[in-house]
Design a protein around this motif. Structure first.
Motif, PDB file in Angstrom:
ATOM      1  N   PRO A 102      -1.459  -0.597   9.274  1.00  0.00           N
ATOM      2  CA  PRO A 102      -1.376  -0.437   8.662  1.00  0.00           C
ATOM      3  C   PRO A 102       0.014  -0.797   9.311  1.00  0.00           C
ATOM      4  CG  PRO A 102      -0.929   1.804   8.936  1.00  0.00           C
ATOM      5  CD  PRO A 102      -1.831   0.962  10.008  1.00  0.00           C
ATOM      6  N   LYS A 103       1.184  -1.628   7.856  1.00  0.00           N
ATOM      7  CA  LYS A 103       2.880  -2.348   8.366  1.00  0.00           C
ATOM      8  C   LYS A 103       3.173  -2.437   7.102  1.00  0.00           C
ATOM      9  CE  LYS A 103       1.445  -5.881  12.063  1.00  0.00           C
ATOM     10  NZ  LYS A 103       1.049  -7.167  13.195  1.00  0.00           N
ATOM     11  N   GLY A 104       4.089  -2.046   6.726  1.00  0.00           N
ATOM     12  CA  GLY A 104       4.408  -2.430   4.938  1.00  0.00           C
ATOM     13  C   GLY A 104       6.175  -2.536   5.173  1.00  0.00           C
ATOM     14  N   THR A 105       6.423  -2.832   4.164  1.00  0.00           N
ATOM     15  CA  THR A 105       7.810  -3.207   3.982  1.00  0.00           C
ATOM     16  C   THR A 105       8.710  -2.679   2.360  1.00  0.00           C
ATOM     17  OG1 THR A 105       8.025  -5.005   5.549  1.00  0.00           O
ATOM     18  CG2 THR A 105       9.814  -4.494   4.232  1.00  0.00           C
ATOM     19  N   ILE A 141       8.401  -4.889  -2.818  1.00  0.00           N
ATOM     20  CA  ILE A 141       7.789  -3.864  -1.739  1.00  0.00           C
ATOM     21  C   ILE A 141       5.835  -4.660  -1.655  1.00  0.00           C
ATOM     22  CG2 ILE A 141       5.591  -1.572  -1.721  1.00  0.00           C
ATOM     23  CD1 ILE A 141       7.385  -0.786  -4.254  1.00  0.00           C
ATOM     24  N   SER A 142       6.024  -4.284  -0.368  1.00  0.00           N
ATOM     25  CA  SER A 142       4.427  -5.264   0.088  1.00  0.00           C
ATOM     26  C   SER A 142       4.064  -3.820   1.224  1.00  0.00           C
ATOM     27  CB  SER A 142       5.064  -6.399   0.976  1.00  0.00           C
ATOM     28  OG  SER A 142       5.561  -5.864   2.279  1.00  0.00           O
ATOM     29  N   GLN A 143       2.960  -3.984   1.738  1.00  0.00           N
ATOM     30  CA  GLN A 143       1.767  -3.363   2.644  1.00  0.00           C
ATOM     31  C   GLN A 143       0.452  -4.371   2.815  1.00  0.00           C
ATOM     32  OE1 GLN A 143       2.610  -0.206   3.407  1.00  0.00           O
ATOM     33  NE2 GLN A 143       1.286   0.155   5.070  1.00  0.00           N
ATOM     34  N   SER A 144      -0.001  -3.869   4.217  1.00  0.00           N
ATOM     35  CA  SER A 144      -1.260  -4.706   4.722  1.00  0.00           C
ATOM     36  C   SER A 144      -1.919  -4.158   5.658  1.00  0.00           C
ATOM     37  CB  SER A 144      -0.879  -5.398   4.969  1.00  0.00           C
ATOM     38  OG  SER A 144       0.017  -6.051   6.372  1.00  0.00           O
ATOM     39  N   SER A 158      -3.809  -7.256   1.549  1.00  0.00           N
ATOM     40  CA  SER A 158      -1.801  -7.150   1.605  1.00  0.00           C
ATOM     41  C   SER A 158      -1.418  -7.145   0.367  1.00  0.00           C
ATOM     42  CB  SER A 158      -1.709  -8.511   2.757  1.00  0.00           C
ATOM     43  OG  SER A 158      -1.721  -9.333   2.300  1.00  0.00           O
ATOM     44  N   ASN A 160       1.936  -7.181  -2.174  1.00  0.00           N
ATOM     45  CA  ASN A 160       3.224  -6.777  -2.557  1.00  0.00           C
ATOM     46  C   ASN A 160       3.882  -6.761  -3.960  1.00  0.00           C
ATOM     47  OD1 ASN A 160       4.393 -10.028  -3.528  1.00  0.00           O
ATOM     48  ND2 ASN A 160       3.003 -10.435  -1.934  1.00  0.00           N
ATOM     49  N   GLN A 349       6.523   0.620   8.992  1.00  0.00           N
ATOM     50  CA  GLN A 349       7.006   0.524   8.253  1.00  0.00           C
ATOM     51  C   GLN A 349       8.576   0.176   8.557  1.00  0.00           C
ATOM     52  OE1 GLN A 349       4.700   0.744   5.444  1.00  0.00           O
ATOM     53  NE2 GLN A 349       3.057   1.055   6.698  1.00  0.00           N
TER      54      GLN A 349
END
Length: 536
Positions: A102-105, A141-144, A158, A160, A349
């Protein structure tokens, strides 16, 4: 690095020391039998070339790996390493479905221009106008996540969401990646959003040579205005061990050609880039210095000039915990004004807070953007972060002690039993050394020593290892290799998870000597530099 002869000599020596038949006391005989069996097991591993190679490379976990029984007996260490990696890959494949990445911003844009760009006096009568208005004017907001399907196929999902000044939208993307060979992979992407239509993309990566690779990304964006094609190609090459060169061509809505050189070393990171394109052309130079400290402190600066204006940025980042890095950057530009960008990386994150302070070049804004974060950081580090990390470390040490309590107790009992079994041998060694004015260990301690006044409240945790060290003396010499001394016969770990040292007071040729050695540091005595001066 020990030879077979040295192994046999050490094995015979320990067998003579721990052999059950050499001890008449029932309790000592039982303890000797247990230690004798441990020595025999160790010799069985080290005397066999295959199991020794496995243990040297991977330790005990390598010996416990399933599947070694089908491996040929005559293998070189390199072949054994390959076989271990194969078995490890098979084990990883069985757990493949349980892994994600998981990766997120999260980005929150803040408009704080009212702090420095005040309204005119005619607006002072407006209710609330005496207080600066600080607003959140944009968010992103973004997440993958990655879902491995097979050993070569991966699905990436992903999404956003973005909003700015009351208007916003979002999109969702699905990518399927396949590793075609050791030299490349391909990826298909499908996306859709409320502001733009469907998206279809293809991305290909390929190693052309060991020092050169190419990446190509094709995309078709469908919208109410028609189909918008796009193509991006990046060609990269290793110029030397630490330097990469990049050429990028982008064709589409914002066509451009970009070339850059990136040099990354242990202590610095340098980038120089030049772009010619529509609508922006620019030149950029940046430098980052990496301090070799525990906190991985880095300071950076950059200059970017183009058709849009000129921007100067400077900042720093620092590790504040095991998984967190905090950074701040001041951006000063024409006509952009002054901004402060705060970034927090927590594991995978990223939290980003760009604060726009003023549209003008005001020295006061630059001063507060530079000094303010420093004052706040050092205050927080001293009052919050440092006490929190100290408490966290204590909790981890306590947890580690609890989890290893039974194992340490067993090691302690084995060490105490070994010391009792060594008494007779040590007596004979001391007699022989006294006869030749040789090496006699007067006192030896192992564990945690507190010499720093700032740590005077910490508790000293040491054990007496005089007998075990004297037992290791041979021909008036004591040689310890680069390894934790907790594994030596008669030793155990008195303070799990903490720094340890070995302090030895010994006599050689009738003169006292003293030395302190770190836990994993090699030690060889006697040495002239260890001698205690008569005046002292």
């Amino acid at each position: 690095q020990a030879s077979q002869e040295e192994l046999k000599a050490a094995y015979r020596r320990l067998c003579m020391l721990y052999h059950p038949d050499k001890h008449r006391d029932p309790e000592l005989k039982t303890q000797a039998e247990r230690l004798f069996n441990l020595v025999h097991q160790a010799y069985e591993v080290l005397s066999d070339p295959q199991t020794r190679a496995i243990y040297d490379i991977y330790g005990r976990r390598g010996l416990e790996m399933e599947g070694w029984e089908v491996v040929e007996r005559k293998r070189t260490p390199a072949e054994i390493r390959e076989e271990f990696e194969r078995l490890q890959r098979e084990r990883e494949e069985r757990r493949l479905q349980q892994r994600t990445n998981p990766k997120g911003t999260i980005s929150v844009g803040i408009d704080a221009t009212d702090l420095f760009d005040h309204y005119d006096e005619e607006y002072e009568d407006v209710p609330g106008s005496s207080f600066p208005q600080i607003e959140i004017n944009k968010m992103h907001i973004s997440q993958s996540i990655e879902a491995p399907l097979t050993a070569t196929d991966t699905a990436i999902l992903s999404g956003n969401l973005s909003t700015q000044n009351g208007n916003g939208g979002g999109s969702i993307n699905l990518a399927l990646r396949r590793v075609t060979s050791a030299k490349g992979w391909g990826e298909l992407e499908f996306g859709a959003g409320d502001l733009q239509g469907p998206l279809f993309g293809l991305k290909i990566f390929r190693n052309l040579t060991p020092r050169c690779f190419i990446t190509t990304n094709c995309a078709l964006q469908f919208s109410s205005r028609g189909i918008r094609p796009g193509l991006t190609t990046v060609l990269a090459r290793n110029l030397d061990k630490n330097t990469m060169g990049y050429l990028q061509w982008r064709w589409g809505i914002q066509s451009a050609m970009n070339t850059s050189i990136v040099r990354d070393t242990k202590t610095s990171h340098f980038t120089m880039a030049l772009q010619l394109g529509i609508p922006h052309s620019f030149m950029m130079v940046s430098y980052q210095h990496k301090f070799q400290d525990e906190d991985q402190t880095r300071v950076k600066g950059s200059l970017k000039a183009g058709f849009f204006g000129t921007i100067v940025e400077y900042g720093a980042e620092r590790k504040i915990s095991r998984h967190s890095i905090l950074g701040a950057t001041v951006s000063v530009g024409v006509p952009q004004g002054v901004s402060l960008k705060i970034k927090l990386n927590r594991a995978s994150q990223t939290y980003f807070f760009p604060v726009h302070l003023t549209d003008q070049l005001l020295p006061s804004a630059v001063f507060y953007a530079t000094v303010g974060p420093l004052v706040i950081y050092f205050a927080m580090h001293r009052l919050i972060i440092k006490p929190y990390l100290r408490a966290q470390k204590e909790r981890e040490l306590e947890k580690q002690r609890e989890s290893t309590a039974s194992d340490i107790l067993q090691k302690k009992q084995e060490a105490e039993a070994a010391v009792r079994l060594m008494q007779e041998s040590v007596r004979r060694i001391i007699e022989a050394e006294e006869a030749r004015m040789g090496l006699i260990v007067v006192n030896a301690w192992y564990g945690k020593f507190v010499n720093d006044n700032s740590r005077k409240n910490e508790k000293v945790k040491v054990i007496d290892v005089t007998v075990p060290l004297q037992c290791l003396v041979k021909d008036s010499k004591l040689i310890l290799t680069e390894a934790s001394k907790a594994g030596l016969p008669g030793f155990y770990d008195p303070c799990v998870g903490e720094e340890k040292s070995l302090k030895v007071l010994y006599q050689f040729r009738g003169v006292l000597h003293q030395v302190m050695s770190a836990d994993n540091e090699a030690l060889r005595i006697p040495k002239q530099s260890h001698r205690i001066d008569a005046d002292g």
